[in-house]
Design a protein around this motif. Structure first.
Motif, mmCIF file in Angstrom:
data_model
loop_
_atom_site.group_PDB
_atom_site.id
_atom_site.type_symbol
_atom_site.label_atom_id
_atom_site.label_comp_id
_atom_site.label_asym_id
_atom_site.label_seq_id
_atom_site.Cartn_x
_atom_site.Cartn_y
_atom_site.Cartn_z
ATOM 1 N N ILE A 18 0.813 -1.300 -0.124
ATOM 2 C CA ILE A 18 -0.026 0.039 0.002
ATOM 3 C C ILE A 18 0.753 1.176 0.011
ATOM 4 C CG2 ILE A 18 -1.636 1.350 1.528
ATOM 5 C CD1 ILE A 18 -2.646 -1.310 2.550
ATOM 6 N N CYS A 19 0.792 1.926 -0.909
ATOM 7 C CA CYS A 19 1.530 3.167 -1.148
ATOM 8 C C CYS A 19 0.807 4.498 -1.403
ATOM 9 C CB CYS A 19 2.461 3.059 -2.561
ATOM 10 S SG CYS A 19 3.357 1.541 -2.541
ATOM 11 N N MET A 20 0.443 5.080 -0.094
ATOM 12 C CA MET A 20 -0.501 6.323 -0.226
ATOM 13 C C MET A 20 0.476 7.447 -0.445
ATOM 14 S SD MET A 20 -3.138 4.888 2.824
ATOM 15 C CE MET A 20 -4.485 6.031 2.341
ATOM 16 N N SER A 21 -0.165 8.329 -1.200
ATOM 17 C CA SER A 21 0.666 9.727 -1.500
ATOM 18 C C SER A 21 2.210 9.463 -1.608
ATOM 19 C CB SER A 21 0.437 10.611 -0.227
ATOM 20 O OG SER A 21 -0.959 10.911 -0.258
ATOM 21 N N THR A 22 2.431 8.631 -2.468
ATOM 22 C CA THR A 22 3.895 8.246 -2.515
ATOM 23 C C THR A 22 4.648 9.378 -3.041
ATOM 24 O OG1 THR A 22 3.215 6.026 -3.402
ATOM 25 C CG2 THR A 22 5.422 6.618 -3.907
ATOM 26 N N HIS A 23 5.683 9.782 -2.242
ATOM 27 C CA HIS A 23 6.666 10.967 -2.623
ATOM 28 C C HIS A 23 7.675 10.835 -3.830
ATOM 29 C CE1 HIS A 23 8.157 14.825 -1.654
ATOM 30 N NE2 HIS A 23 9.412 14.302 -1.582
ATOM 31 N N TRP A 24 6.991 10.653 -4.915
ATOM 32 C CA TRP A 24 7.739 10.631 -6.094
ATOM 33 C C TRP A 24 8.819 11.643 -6.339
ATOM 34 C CZ3 TRP A 24 7.266 5.973 -7.377
ATOM 35 C CH2 TRP A 24 6.250 4.973 -7.442
ATOM 36 N N PRO A 25 8.942 12.679 -6.004
ATOM 37 C CA PRO A 25 9.900 13.678 -6.022
ATOM 38 C C PRO A 25 11.444 13.274 -5.423
ATOM 39 C CG PRO A 25 8.005 14.978 -5.717
ATOM 40 C CD PRO A 25 7.615 13.592 -5.214
ATOM 41 N N GLY A 26 11.061 12.515 -4.429
ATOM 42 C CA GLY A 26 12.240 11.888 -3.648
ATOM 43 C C GLY A 26 12.908 12.934 -2.645
ATOM 44 N N ILE A 27 13.013 14.266 -3.319
ATOM 45 C CA ILE A 27 13.356 15.254 -2.394
ATOM 46 C C ILE A 27 12.175 16.251 -2.273
ATOM 47 C CG2 ILE A 27 15.766 14.960 -2.808
ATOM 48 C CD1 ILE A 27 15.622 16.971 -5.037
ATOM 49 N N PHE A 28 12.580 17.420 -1.600
ATOM 50 C CA PHE A 28 11.398 18.366 -1.770
ATOM 51 C C PHE A 28 11.533 19.731 -2.844
ATOM 52 C CE2 PHE A 28 11.455 16.267 2.318
ATOM 53 C CZ PHE A 28 9.992 15.537 2.350
ATOM 54 N N GLU A 29 11.751 19.243 -3.819
ATOM 55 C CA GLU A 29 11.660 19.966 -5.194
ATOM 56 C C GLU A 29 11.661 19.392 -6.314
ATOM 57 O OE1 GLU A 29 16.399 21.400 -6.151
ATOM 58 O OE2 GLU A 29 15.570 21.885 -4.242
ATOM 59 N N GLU A 30 11.196 19.954 -7.290
ATOM 60 C CA GLU A 30 11.083 18.988 -8.482
ATOM 61 C C GLU A 30 12.288 18.551 -8.929
ATOM 62 O OE1 GLU A 30 8.251 20.731 -11.431
ATOM 63 O OE2 GLU A 30 6.749 21.049 -9.852
ATOM 64 N N ASP A 31 12.265 17.293 -9.475
ATOM 65 C CA ASP A 31 13.939 17.060 -9.994
ATOM 66 C C ASP A 31 13.746 15.935 -10.858
ATOM 67 O OD1 ASP A 31 16.452 15.691 -10.171
ATOM 68 O OD2 ASP A 31 17.057 16.966 -8.744
ATOM 69 N N SER A 32 13.501 16.135 -12.222
ATOM 70 C CA SER A 32 13.475 14.905 -13.344
ATOM 71 C C SER A 32 14.294 13.922 -13.168
ATOM 72 C CB SER A 32 13.410 15.643 -14.632
ATOM 73 O OG SER A 32 14.612 16.194 -14.878
ATOM 74 N N GLU A 33 15.617 14.102 -12.785
ATOM 75 C CA GLU A 33 16.751 13.029 -12.801
ATOM 76 C C GLU A 33 16.269 12.129 -11.499
ATOM 77 O OE1 GLU A 33 21.381 12.739 -12.767
ATOM 78 O OE2 GLU A 33 20.689 14.709 -12.644
ATOM 79 N N VAL A 34 15.965 12.623 -10.246
ATOM 80 C CA VAL A 34 15.532 11.825 -9.334
ATOM 81 C C VAL A 34 14.224 10.938 -9.556
ATOM 82 C CG1 VAL A 34 14.578 11.595 -7.075
ATOM 83 C CG2 VAL A 34 16.601 13.283 -7.505
ATOM 84 N N PHE A 35 13.279 11.489 -10.380
ATOM 85 C CA PHE A 35 12.090 10.713 -10.509
ATOM 86 C C PHE A 35 12.432 9.598 -11.576
ATOM 87 C CE2 PHE A 35 8.285 10.091 -13.201
ATOM 88 C CZ PHE A 35 7.580 9.515 -12.283
#
Length: 311
Positions: free
Chosen positions: A209-226
């Motif tokens: 169960i993955c609720m509100s999964t934090h896909w950015p990984g950090i706290f700013e948008e970063d396409s490389e991380v995602f």
């Protein structure tokens, strides 16, 4: 968006600075047991919460849901933001109404200031360039406080769950043994570590169960991380056979970052032709990144994982 991130970062610091020991909590339904000073070879020692459902009896055996961020699950009087997942109320009501098969919940507290390092998927992190890894390690939640308080060690956290927590629970409680009876759940960073652990240990769990999964990984948008998260899932999704996978997301506060990213993850499952009956991705417009929001819809994934036929 920066304001949202700042507020969320401050709230996380509230968790980290306030929780160094076991909280004395109460539940409204079922019973709660605390395992103090649980020793580990892989992560820092900690306690565990074990929630036993209404009607629990040693004459029966139960499936188990392993949940991250264990301090936030049961009692809002003890949480930093006075919110909770209401796991005992939600799961207890579903069990009492016979909408789900009874199950036990094991609440595993996070590593306080090391939460981000513990929950961030390690192999995708290590697939980043050294320069990128170094840059991420320099990020601060706010001046003077690093986002990653240590090197990422989520592989050891997963080992802790699989090699230490699960054997302990299965040797001390009357639970159904085997992967088909175990599930893993979390929100935000806990959503990341849930799918990551499932992909790495498909022979140990039946679903995530993955609720509100934090896909950015950090706290700013970063396409490389995602992109690394997406690549990792694409490369490993074939390991999943009859596993159930649940995603959801809102679009307010921190959840505002998630809708376009979750759609890209959904496309991986669609392209894989993953059986529709085995995965869900649900969107909740207007919902925020809070325990109150997750509590409101927790019954949905619980019924998906543990539901009785025709309920």
């Amino acid at each position: 968006m920066k304001l949202v991130v700042l507020l969320f970062s401050l709230s996380v610091f509230g968790i980290h600075s306030s929780y160094a020991s076991t909280a004395q909590i109460q539940v409204s339904k079922g019973q709660l047991e605390t395992i103090d000073n649980f020793k580990s070879e892989y992560v820092d020692d900690r306690f565990l919460y074990v929630w036993l459902p209404p009607g629990f009896t040693k004459d029966n055996s139960y499936d188990v849901l392993y949940m991250h961020d264990g301090r936030m699950l049961f009692d809002s009087k003890t949480t930093w933001n006075k919110q909770e997942w209401r796991v005992d109320e939600v799961a207890g009501a579903l069990i009492e109404q016979e909408k789900v098969f009874p199950f036990i919940v094991v609440g595993i507290p996070n590593a306080v200031e090391n939460r981000h390092s513990e929950y961030y998927p390690q192999q995708p992190f290590e697939n980043l360039s050294r320069e990128k890894q170094h840059a991420l390690y320099q990020l601060e939640k706010y001046p003077g406080y690093k986002l990653f308080a240590s090197k990422v060690f989520s592989d050891n956290y997963s080992r802790f769950l699989v090699q230490e927590v699960i054997p302990f629970i299965e040797s001390h409680y009357n639970v159904n043994r085997g992967a088909q009876h175990r599930y893993i759940a979390g929100s935000s960073m806990g959503g990341l570590i849930s799918w990551y652990t499932l992909l790495n240990y498909p022979d140990e769990f039946a679903g995530a169960i993955c609720m509100s999964t934090h896909w950015p990984g950090i706290f700013e948008e970063d396409s490389e991380v995602f992109a690394e998260f997406k690549h990792y899932i694409a490369d490993n999704i074939s390991k999943l056979k009859n596993h159930k996978v649940y995603f959801d997301y809102g679009d307010a506060t921190l959840d505002a970052l998630y809708p376009p990213l979750q759609k890209e993850i959904d496309s991986l499952f669609s392209k894989q032709e993953y059986p529709a009956k085995l995965w869900q991705s649900q969107y909740f417009p207007g919902e925020e990144h809070t325990e109150d929001a997750w509590a409101k819809r927790l019954h949905i994934p619980l019924k998906f994982m543990f539901g009785k036929p025709d309920n």
